[in-house]
Design a protein around this motif. Structure first.
Motif, mmCIF file in Angstrom:
data_model
loop_
_atom_site.group_PDB
_atom_site.id
_atom_site.type_symbol
_atom_site.label_atom_id
_atom_site.label_comp_id
_atom_site.label_asym_id
_atom_site.label_seq_id
_atom_site.Cartn_x
_atom_site.Cartn_y
_atom_site.Cartn_z
ATOM 1 N N TYR A 176 0.852 -1.059 -0.186
ATOM 2 C CA TYR A 176 -0.189 0.115 0.056
ATOM 3 C C TYR A 176 0.790 1.288 -0.015
ATOM 4 N N ARG A 178 0.457 5.972 0.090
ATOM 5 C CA ARG A 178 -0.565 7.132 0.460
ATOM 6 C C ARG A 178 -1.620 7.236 -0.579
ATOM 7 N N PRO A 179 -2.927 7.568 -0.194
ATOM 8 C CA PRO A 179 -3.103 7.987 0.979
ATOM 9 C C PRO A 179 -3.830 6.760 2.124
ATOM 10 N N SER A 180 -3.504 6.987 3.287
ATOM 11 C CA SER A 180 -3.866 5.905 4.233
ATOM 12 C C SER A 180 -5.158 5.605 4.133
ATOM 13 N N VAL A 181 -6.155 6.457 3.807
ATOM 14 C CA VAL A 181 -7.392 6.039 3.498
ATOM 15 C C VAL A 181 -7.925 6.582 2.241
ATOM 16 N N PHE A 182 -8.488 5.588 1.303
ATOM 17 C CA PHE A 182 -8.764 5.855 -0.098
ATOM 18 C C PHE A 182 -10.001 5.299 -0.330
ATOM 19 N N ARG A 183 -10.967 6.341 -0.659
ATOM 20 C CA ARG A 183 -12.398 6.192 -0.994
ATOM 21 C C ARG A 183 -12.906 5.411 0.332
ATOM 22 N N GLY A 184 -12.488 5.612 1.633
ATOM 23 C CA GLY A 184 -13.111 4.906 2.626
ATOM 24 C C GLY A 184 -12.547 3.745 3.009
ATOM 25 N N TRP A 185 -11.626 3.227 2.208
ATOM 26 C CA TRP A 185 -10.607 1.874 2.350
ATOM 27 C C TRP A 185 -9.288 2.050 2.994
ATOM 28 N N GLN A 186 -9.411 1.625 4.409
ATOM 29 C CA GLN A 186 -8.139 1.754 5.145
ATOM 30 C C GLN A 186 -7.019 0.931 4.997
ATOM 31 N N VAL A 187 -5.751 1.418 5.122
ATOM 32 C CA VAL A 187 -4.706 0.474 4.806
ATOM 33 C C VAL A 187 -4.578 -0.240 6.199
ATOM 34 N N GLU A 189 -3.887 -1.631 9.751
ATOM 35 C CA GLU A 189 -3.289 -0.530 10.824
ATOM 36 C C GLU A 189 -1.936 -1.009 11.056
#
Ligand code: 6GU
Length: 228
Positions: A176, A178-187, A189
């Motif tokens: 993964y 950046r970004p850590s949140v993409f369209r609401g999907w989290q990398v 943790e």
């Protein structure tokens, strides 16, 4: 390193050879690719390189004489013939070939190559997978790229070659950026935790899970997949 490619379609290669890692390696003279037009070794007004099979049957067979003439000056190099009836290509073959000074790649076409060429002018017959292509040109390009990226100095960071898929017998883990949140999907943790031991353990678990799900054949004989 030198790679000689024998083909009836030399025009297939130049554009692909000019791009990316391959293009840079050729420009830097880390590798030289010599495209050999099989038709230059064919006789007669039609410059035929194929003929009907003895015993009958569909399709055409690549004639021995033009191939032999093209291969005569390449005796002493490692000669690979691409054919759907060859041994299946793997990373170990690419690793082995990347250490050679001079590799010769012969692109099969039509229904096949006269068996006397395979027997007396070829060191290894190789297929790139269990499906049928029209000829070996795609395979020759694929192998050229796979080898050149293993040459020292061809890749920006040599470690990336050492740690990649298949070298340790497992597929790579998911990655993964950046970004850590993409369209609401989290990398995941754990990757943001800064805890390098936890990150390493997560990556190993992901590699195993992926390999078990997608490529259990890579694990055959190495472990009990059910228990792993
Ligand atoms: Cl090397 N050639 C052709 N014609 N078909 C293939 C192949 C090669 N490898 C897989 N299928």
């Amino acid at each position: 390193m030198k790679i000689s490619i024998i083909t009836i379609f030399p025009e297939y290669f130049p554009q692909a050879l000019a791009v990316g890692i391959l293009g840079r390696a050729l420009e830097a003279r880390l590798v030289e690719v010599d495209l050999i037009d099989l038709r230059d070794y064919a006789e007669g007004t039609h410059r035929a390189v194929d003929d009907a099979p003895f015993g009958g049957g569909p399709g055409m067979v690549m004639m021995p004489e033009p191939l032999a003439k093209a291969l005569d000056p390449l005796e002493g190099t490692h000669r690979v013939l691409f054919t759907p009836v060859g041994r299946r290509l793997d990373q170990a073959m690419l690793d082995r070939w990347s250490d050679l000074d001079h590799l010769t790649l012969v692109c099969g076409r039509y229904e096949g190559v006269d068996e006397r060429i395979a027997e007396h002018f070829i060191d290894e017959e190789v297929s790139v997978g269990d499906y049928v292509l029209a000829g070996g040109e795609v395979a020759a390009l694929l192998v050229t790229e796979g080898i050149v990226r293993l040459l020292p100095e061809a890749v920006g960071n040599p470690c990336s070659v050492v740690f990649e898929s298949f070298r340790e017998g497992l597929l790579e883990e998911p990655v993964y950026t950046r970004p850590s949140v993409f369209r609401g999907w989290q990398v995941p943790e754990v990757l943001l935790s800064g805890d390098h031991r936890r990150i390493a353990a997560w990556r190993t678990a992901q590699r195993r899970e992926r390999t078990r799900d997608r490529r259990p054949d890579l694990l055959e004989g190495k472990c009990n997949v059910e228990e792993w």
